[in-house]
Design an enzyme around this catalytic site. Structure first.
Site, PDB file in Angstrom:
ATOM      1  N   ASP A 196      -8.921  -0.755   6.027  1.00 25.31           N
ATOM      2  CA  ASP A 196      -8.821  -1.926   6.893  1.00 25.31           C
ATOM      3  C   ASP A 196      -7.485  -1.925   7.619  1.00 25.31           C
ATOM      4  O   ASP A 196      -7.214  -2.817   8.410  1.00 25.31           O
ATOM      5  CB  ASP A 196      -8.955  -3.219   6.074  1.00 25.31           C
ATOM      6  CG  ASP A 196     -10.408  -3.551   5.757  1.00 25.31           C
ATOM      7  OD1 ASP A 196     -11.222  -3.517   6.691  1.00 25.31           O
ATOM      8  OD2 ASP A 196     -10.711  -3.841   4.595  1.00 25.31           O
ATOM      9  N   LYS A 255       0.820  -1.216   0.000  1.00 22.62           N
ATOM     10  CA  LYS A 255       0.000   0.000   0.000  1.00 22.62           C
ATOM     11  C   LYS A 255       0.853   1.264   0.000  1.00 22.62           C
ATOM     12  O   LYS A 255       0.378   2.344  -0.362  1.00 22.62           O
ATOM     13  CB  LYS A 255      -0.928   0.004   1.213  1.00 22.62           C
ATOM     14  CG  LYS A 255      -1.967  -1.102   1.241  1.00 22.62           C
ATOM     15  CD  LYS A 255      -3.097  -0.858   0.270  1.00 22.62           C
ATOM     16  CE  LYS A 255      -4.222  -1.865   0.452  1.00 22.62           C
ATOM     17  NZ  LYS A 255      -5.384  -1.590  -0.387  1.00 22.62           N
TER      18      LYS A 255
END
Length: 410
Positions: A121, A76
């Site tokens: 998340d 990410k």
């Protein structure tokens, strides 16, 4: 479970998709990221695991290790900074910004009033918080009820303000959009929805850096020619589909009709892409969504990502939490010929799918997984929740890393 996608095509990369995501833009993102000190310099390792390959009856297994991408511990770190940079370049062009100067934090005073927000998340929010801290923006992160306290603290450590909401990931996405509208903030999300595609596109384009590094490593190894892809299969994590779209788009453009077979893997209870494949359109997950694979616990597919996945992914698979944990332990153990890996719950989904297919001849046959198969996996995260990792694997990540270093030093 496995579903063979009837819409997957062996064709050149379509021009309408290339206008959205391309090798050229992925390479530009890669060049920009080289100026961010939030990343470890250079490419992450691409390691061969011959003992694992032999146990699965395939020719080779290569694993790209994103646990070593940065202290953020996941892939990410490639998407959020690029999306934030492109957003600021678009909206504050009068300031004379460049990607390099933004990532070096040279415009903090000018950007003090800018606030970005996202649901997460865990890993995307942590990466966005780190990028915003480097650039000088305010960052607000919305977490749903299932996100652990450990992951919350890891995000807050980068200066983000945390907002908690009830429900699952999709509820947090809606809450982030509502807060942004109310306060005039900018949403920097890795999932698209109606009227919101530009930033998720930029996030996915950042993920193309992974594919660029794989392509470069394989080319340097002289593993193939211009018309023969050195990979036969790529197993990719599902989630909302952003990572898969970023990798698939690059490799599809690179190899065209000779592209590898793409297989997308999701938790059985968070199977929104699997259900989308069956329906032939974007659909919701059929289960509870709650999974130990926290980064993949998504109930709604990204419509933008689905535009890339529907015509290219050859099969969609689901795996159980237990299969994911076994894959974590297999990578952590290593072997005489396989380096040990620290791989988080979501990081092993591709391997869990490969292990499932390798153990079932009917599944292997359905996707052409034979003794000549050359498989690419991406370990998308390390121990981003160290306590949870230790509980699942049976030893701390630091112990696995010590064995990895000892193996590499042999």
């Amino acid at each position: 479970m496995l579903y063979v996608n009837p819409h997957a095509a062996r064709a050149p990369y379509p021009g309408e998709l290339q206008d959205i995501m391309s090798i050229a833009r992925a390479q530009e993102s890669r060049a920009w990221l080289a100026h961010w000190d939030g990343l470890t310099p250079g490419s992450t390792p691409l390691r061969a695991l011959p003992d694992l390959a032999a146990s699965l009856g395939v020719r080779s297994v290569l694993v790209k290790d994103e646990a070593l991408r940065s202290t953020l511990g996941s892939f990410k770190a490639l998407g959020a900074p690029i999306a934030l940079v492109r957003l600021l370049l678009r909206e504050h062009a009068a300031l004379g910004l460049t990607a390099q100067s933004l990532l070096r934090g040279e415009h903090r005073d000018a950007l003090v009033g800018v606030t970005v927000i996202s649901a997460t998340d865990g890993n995307h929010g942590r990466a966005l918080a780190a990028a915003a801290q480097s650039i000088g923006c305010r960052c607000v992160i919305v977490l749903h009820a299932q996100v652990s306290e450990e992951r919350e603290q890891a995000i807050a450590a980068y200066g983000a303000e945390i907002v908690r909401v009830e429900g699952n990931y999709d509820a947090s996405v809606a809450a982030a959009a509502s807060l942004a509208t109310r306060h005039g903030w900018s949403v920097v999300s890795d999932t698209s929805y109606e009227g919101y595609e530009i930033i998720p596109r930029d996030v996915m384009q950042g993920y193309g850096t992974l594919a660029a590094e794989v392509d470069e490593a394989l080319s340097m190894a002289d593993a193939g020619s211009d018309d023969a892809c050195p990979l036969t299969h790529v197993f990719l994590q599902g989630g909302v589909g952003g990572l898969a779209a970023g990798i698939v788009s690059y490799l599809w453009e690179r190899w065209g009709v000779w592209r590898p077979t793409f297989v997308v893997v999701e938790p059985v209870q968070a199977d929104c892409l699997y259900q989308s494949a069956i329906a032939g359109k974007v659909a919701s997950a059929s289960g509870s969504v709650d999974s130990v694979m926290a980064g993949l616990a998504c109930g709604e597919a990204s419509p933008l990502a689905w535009r890339f996945l529907q015509p290219s992914v050859d099969a969609f698979m689901t795996v159980t939490d237990a299969e994911a944990v076994e894959a974590m332990r297999r990578l952590a153990r290593g072997s005489d010929n396989d380096v040990p890996f620290v791989a988080g719950e979501s990081g092993v989904a591709g391997l869990a799918g490969l292990m499932q297919a390798g153990a079932a001849p009917s599944l292997a046959a359905a996707i052409g997984l034979s003794a000549n198969a050359r498989v690419l996996l991406i370990n998308t995260e390390g121990a981003t929740a160290p306590q949870g990792y230790a509980a699942l694997v049976g030893e701390p990540a630091a112990s696995v890393m010590q064995r990895q270093q000892a193996w590499l030093a042999r």
